[in-house]
Enzyme design. Structure first.
Site, PDB file in Angstrom:
ATOM      1  N   CYS A   8     -59.077 -54.572  99.125  1.00 21.79           N
ATOM      2  CA  CYS A   8     -59.913 -53.469  98.671  1.00 21.79           C
ATOM      3  C   CYS A   8     -60.223 -53.653  97.183  1.00 21.79           C
ATOM      4  O   CYS A   8     -59.322 -53.896  96.384  1.00 21.79           O
ATOM      5  CB  CYS A   8     -59.147 -52.173  98.902  1.00 21.79           C
ATOM      6  SG  CYS A   8     -59.720 -50.769  97.955  1.00 21.79           S
ATOM      7  N   GLU A   9     -61.489 -53.553  96.833  1.00 22.22           N
ATOM      8  CA  GLU A   9     -61.849 -53.753  95.435  1.00 22.22           C
ATOM      9  C   GLU A   9     -61.462 -52.583  94.534  1.00 22.22           C
ATOM     10  O   GLU A   9     -61.451 -52.711  93.316  1.00 22.22           O
ATOM     11  CB  GLU A   9     -63.348 -54.054  95.294  1.00 22.22           C
ATOM     12  CG  GLU A   9     -64.273 -52.934  95.608  1.00 22.22           C
ATOM     13  CD  GLU A   9     -65.738 -53.320  95.488  1.00 22.22           C
ATOM     14  OE1 GLU A   9     -66.533 -52.436  95.166  1.00 22.22           O
ATOM     15  OE2 GLU A   9     -66.098 -54.483  95.725  1.00 22.22           O
ATOM     16  N   HIS A  10     -61.101 -51.466  95.124  1.00 20.23           N
ATOM     17  CA  HIS A  10     -60.720 -50.309  94.310  1.00 20.23           C
ATOM     18  C   HIS A  10     -59.259 -50.338  93.876  1.00 20.23           C
ATOM     19  O   HIS A  10     -58.937 -49.904  92.772  1.00 20.23           O
ATOM     20  CB  HIS A  10     -60.999 -49.006  95.081  1.00 20.23           C
ATOM     21  CG  HIS A  10     -62.431 -48.852  95.444  1.00 20.23           C
ATOM     22  ND1 HIS A  10     -62.849 -48.485  96.703  1.00 20.23           N
ATOM     23  CD2 HIS A  10     -63.561 -49.047  94.724  1.00 20.23           C
ATOM     24  CE1 HIS A  10     -64.166 -48.444  96.737  1.00 20.23           C
ATOM     25  NE2 HIS A  10     -64.626 -48.787  95.551  1.00 20.23           N
ATOM     26  N   HIS A  11     -58.360 -50.822  94.759  1.00 23.03           N
ATOM     27  CA  HIS A  11     -56.929 -50.827  94.455  1.00 23.03           C
ATOM     28  C   HIS A  11     -56.315 -52.213  94.560  1.00 23.03           C
ATOM     29  O   HIS A  11     -55.132 -52.381  94.275  1.00 23.03           O
ATOM     30  CB  HIS A  11     -56.176 -49.880  95.401  1.00 23.03           C
ATOM     31  CG  HIS A  11     -56.643 -48.469  95.295  1.00 23.03           C
ATOM     32  ND1 HIS A  11     -57.566 -47.929  96.165  1.00 23.03           N
ATOM     33  CD2 HIS A  11     -56.335 -47.493  94.414  1.00 23.03           C
ATOM     34  CE1 HIS A  11     -57.801 -46.671  95.822  1.00 23.03           C
ATOM     35  NE2 HIS A  11     -57.061 -46.381  94.767  1.00 23.03           N
ATOM     36  N   GLN A  58     -65.224 -52.268 102.978  1.00 22.16           N
ATOM     37  CA  GLN A  58     -65.541 -52.580 104.368  1.00 22.16           C
ATOM     38  C   GLN A  58     -67.019 -52.399 104.681  1.00 22.16           C
ATOM     39  O   GLN A  58     -67.615 -53.207 105.399  1.00 22.16           O
ATOM     40  CB  GLN A  58     -64.686 -51.703 105.291  1.00 22.16           C
ATOM     41  CG  GLN A  58     -64.897 -51.980 106.770  1.00 22.16           C
ATOM     42  CD  GLN A  58     -63.970 -51.159 107.639  1.00 22.16           C
ATOM     43  OE1 GLN A  58     -62.876 -50.786 107.223  1.00 22.16           O
ATOM     44  NE2 GLN A  58     -64.398 -50.869 108.850  1.00 22.16           N
ATOM     45  N   HIS A  90     -56.631 -49.566 106.195  1.00 24.81           N
ATOM     46  CA  HIS A  90     -56.628 -49.770 104.748  1.00 24.81           C
ATOM     47  C   HIS A  90     -55.290 -49.328 104.164  1.00 24.81           C
ATOM     48  O   HIS A  90     -54.936 -48.149 104.250  1.00 24.81           O
ATOM     49  CB  HIS A  90     -57.762 -48.976 104.103  1.00 24.81           C
ATOM     50  CG  HIS A  90     -59.120 -49.467 104.493  1.00 24.81           C
ATOM     51  ND1 HIS A  90     -59.936 -50.119 103.612  1.00 24.81           N
ATOM     52  CD2 HIS A  90     -59.781 -49.424 105.679  1.00 24.81           C
ATOM     53  CE1 HIS A  90     -61.061 -50.446 104.232  1.00 24.81           C
ATOM     54  NE2 HIS A  90     -60.992 -50.032 105.490  1.00 24.81           N
ATOM     55  N   CYS A 107     -54.583 -49.014 101.151  1.00 21.42           N
ATOM     56  CA  CYS A 107     -54.782 -48.105 100.017  1.00 21.42           C
ATOM     57  C   CYS A 107     -54.784 -46.652 100.499  1.00 21.42           C
ATOM     58  O   CYS A 107     -54.603 -45.733  99.704  1.00 21.42           O
ATOM     59  CB  CYS A 107     -56.059 -48.435  99.251  1.00 21.42           C
ATOM     60  SG  CYS A 107     -57.565 -48.363 100.226  1.00 21.42           S
TER      61      CYS A 107
END
Length: 185
Positions: A76-79, A117, A145, A147
């Site tokens: 995941c690019e956020h976490h 995703q 996910h 995250c």
């Protein structure tokens, strides 16, 4: 190319920031391990879907091709935490098909990057649509996910489903339903 030395320095700083001793026996080689891991998990930046979809075979009367249950894992690019699941790809050839393993390679190309995703679903559909010029493309991804399951809301077992349709699949709900039924087999 991944700058492994920079990652090693960053991991050392993270270890220090959480109150760990980077020189402790169990952590001494952790920065190098993490750097190698990120090089592997982000290898998709050095890959192109076009490479995998360039070798095609003639298939004049082929109807739907469905490759289902292609397992993947991504970050995941956020976490920068893993998400993982299955990709299902259906396409209607327009006189040419690609080797089945190539569809899995396309999935890996996009999964091995920092991702969301929704974007990955569209990237896979677009790559197949652009390179094979099929009559239609239908991509479904179902993933868990971490995250969302190991932090934050902590809803273990929840899955996210994303869909991308192109061409004849775009507005044909009956065709979409038929593919979804085949996926369940």
């Amino acid at each position: 190319m991944v700058d492994e030395e920079k990652i090693q320095k960053a991991v050392t700083m993270i270890l220090e920031a959480i109150g760990e001793n980077p020189e402790r026996e169990g952590l001494r080689e952790t920065p190098q391990r993490v750097a190698r891991m990120y090089a592997e998990l982000t290898s998709g930046y050095n890959d192109r879907a076009k490479t995998h979809l360039s070798k095609v075979f003639t298939a004049e009367n082929a109807e739907v091709v469905l490759e289902k249950d292609i397992t993947f894992h991504s970050l995941c690019e956020h976490h920068m935490l893993p998400f993982f699941g299955k990709v299902h790809i259906a396409y209607i050839p327009n006189g040419k098909v690609v080797g089945l393993s190539k569809l899995a390679r396309v999935v890996e190309t996009f999964a091995r990057r920092l991702q969301i995703q929704e974007q990955m679903t569209n990237q896979i559909a677009d790559a197949i649509d652009d390179e094979l010029s099929p009559k239609g493309v239908f991509v479904i991804i179902e993933a868990e996910h971490t995250c969302m399951t190991m932090r934050g809301i902590k809803k273990i077992g929840s899955k996210t489903v994303t869909v991308a349709t192109r061409g004849e699949f775009k507005d044909n709900l009956q065709m979409q339903k038929n593919i979804q039924e085949l996926i369940k087999l």
